[in-house]
Design an enzyme around this catalytic site. Structure first.
Site, PDB file in Angstrom:
ATOM      1  N   ASP A 161       0.817  -1.223   0.000  1.00  0.00           N
ATOM      2  CA  ASP A 161       0.000   0.000   0.000  1.00  0.00           C
ATOM      3  C   ASP A 161       0.845   1.266   0.000  1.00  0.00           C
ATOM      4  OD1 ASP A 161       0.982  -0.343   2.539  1.00  0.00           O
ATOM      5  OD2 ASP A 161      -0.915   0.024   3.575  1.00  0.00           O
ATOM      6  N   GLU A 190      11.655  -3.187  12.666  1.00  0.00           N
ATOM      7  CA  GLU A 190      12.796  -2.583  11.965  1.00  0.00           C
ATOM      8  C   GLU A 190      14.015  -2.486  12.878  1.00  0.00           C
ATOM      9  OE1 GLU A 190       8.951  -0.446  10.615  1.00  0.00           O
ATOM     10  OE2 GLU A 190       9.841  -1.160  12.482  1.00  0.00           O
TER      11      GLU A 190
END
Length: 421
Positions: free
Chosen positions: A247, A330
């Site tokens: 997206d 992350e």
């Protein structure tokens, strides 16, 4: 073969075993009698020479082995960084342990990267004739970008993958790793990916059930871990790894930038949280800090779309990991590859340009069309159309829920039975 050919070995005991036996004999009868018996036995039947030598030899072998093992553990603990010790399972030191505990990063979140990768379909053939107005033969020397896209079944899944594919169609030397969060392969998606002509691998990698009820759930982690496992299984050390959500919006210049990555490159991502941006702070061409509205103790507060990693560099770290901890994927991934501030390469004109946007499509419930099944035949296009929408996960038909499907003609709504009969 007869069992007579196999002679059972008599049990052998060491000096310690013999002494233990003697102590137990002392407890059951007088030690004097036991000692007399032992003396008589020893005199008439001296112990087999291999018994004594075996016991001593084992002790002599065990001592250096134990000492060596203790030395190795101490050496690793003192010399390796906290992140490396964490990845190796040796513990990350008091500071790291306290920090990880504070954020709930326990052993369950840090389970080893040993995902079972189920491949639905894949193709290494690039059937695109031209990319950016040049034949693909002119791009043969470029390193391959391994573009990892985690995805999951929802109403917007196929439209977003289609939109992303039409960006990737312009990118030479790219292999698209599409990891779907479901148990079974989606045949419609296989057909779709083949049609684009981009080299791809379609795999399924469902989120472990224990995490599905968490709020927020660690969405996309199992997918990315499966892609990392695929890279490991193929022993790929030449190319660039990039995590690209389905997206997001990508500027084509991003791919030229990340293809230069030597170790780890970083760049700002637009539309992130309160600041509308997340990315490195650069001074004199070096990354010195980070701008992000949610730090939360993260050493590397960056978005998943804000960095790229050289596979040659990543191959130096066999314990690559990504935790099942929303918001920290992350950070802990970058820790597991030993990232240091001086290794980061700023991209995007010294991190002054936005080359990727964290756009998000608002998800809605599956559409429902109430339509009698007898009208889903070939008397109109509706049968085939609604069948395809069901395969895409966009809409479904029902005979019992909601209002009857209305079809308009000349500005007037009519029941479908009036038009399709």
């Amino acid at each position: 073969m007869s069992s007579a050919h196999y002679q059972a070995l008599e049990p052998q005991t060491s000096d310690e075993d013999n002494e233990d036996i003697e102590r137990r004999q002392c407890n059951s009868r007088s030690c004097t009698a036991s000692a007399t018996t032992t003396t008589t036995t020893t005199a008439s039947h001296p112990p087999h020479p291999m018994v004594r030598k075996g016991g001593v030899a084992r002790r002599r072998c065990l001592v250096p082995l134990v000492a060596g093992a203790l030395f190795f553990v101490a050496f690793c603990y003192l010399t390796l960084s906290g992140d490396t010790r964490l990845a190796l399972g040796l513990g990350g030191g008091a500071e790291d342990s306290e920090e990880l505990s504070h954020h709930g990063l326990d052993g369950m979140n840090f389970r080893p990267l040993n995902e079972t990768v189920h491949i639905c379909s894949e193709s290494y053939e690039d059937r695109r004739q031209f990319m950016q107005d040049k034949p693909q033969s002119e791009y043969g020397q470029l390193p391959v970008i391994y573009f990892v896209t985690p995805t999951y079944p929802r109403r917007e899944q196929i439209p977003e993958l289609t939109r992303l594919a039409h960006t990737l169609l312009h990118v030479p030397r790219l292999h698209w790793l599409v990891a779907d969060d479901q148990e079974k392969c989606n045949g419609f998606m296989d057909t779709l990916l083949h049609r684009f002509g981009i080299p791809f691998t379609h795999m399924v990698s469902p989120m472990p059930s224990k995490f599905r009820n968490e709020k927020p759930a660690p969405r996309g982690v199992a997918n990315r871990r499966a892609a990392l496992q695929w890279l490991r299984q193929h022993n790929l050390t030449n190319g660039i790894l990039y995590f690209g959500d389905d997206d997001n919006t990508y500027d084509l210049r991003l791919f030229s930038e990340i293809r230069k990555t030597q170790r780890v490159s970083m760049f700002p991502v637009g539309l992130i949280a309160d600041y509308g941006v997340s990315g490195p702070v650069v001074r004199k061409g070096k990354v010195v800090a980070f701008l992000d509205s949610w730090v939360a103790g993260r050493r590397w507060p960056v978005d998943m779309a804000g960095f790229a990693v050289s596979l040659e560099y990543m191959a130096q770290y066999p314990y690559v990991n990504m935790p099942y901890k929303p918001g920290y994927e992350e950070d802990l991934f970058l820790r597991s590859i030993g990232l240091q501030m001086n290794l980061i390469e700023p991209r995007g004109n010294n991190c002054t340009e936005i080359l990727v946007w964290h756009t998000q499509t608002k998800s809605k419930k599956l559409g429902m069309v109430r339509l009698e099944s007898k009208y889903l035949d070939d008397r109109s296009n509706l049968g085939a159309l609604l069948h395809n929408l069901k395969l895409m996960g966009v809409a479904s038909t029902t005979e019992s829920e909601g209002r009857d499907a209305l079809i308009s003609k000349n500005g007037k709504e009519k029941p479908h039975s009036k038009i399709l009969s």
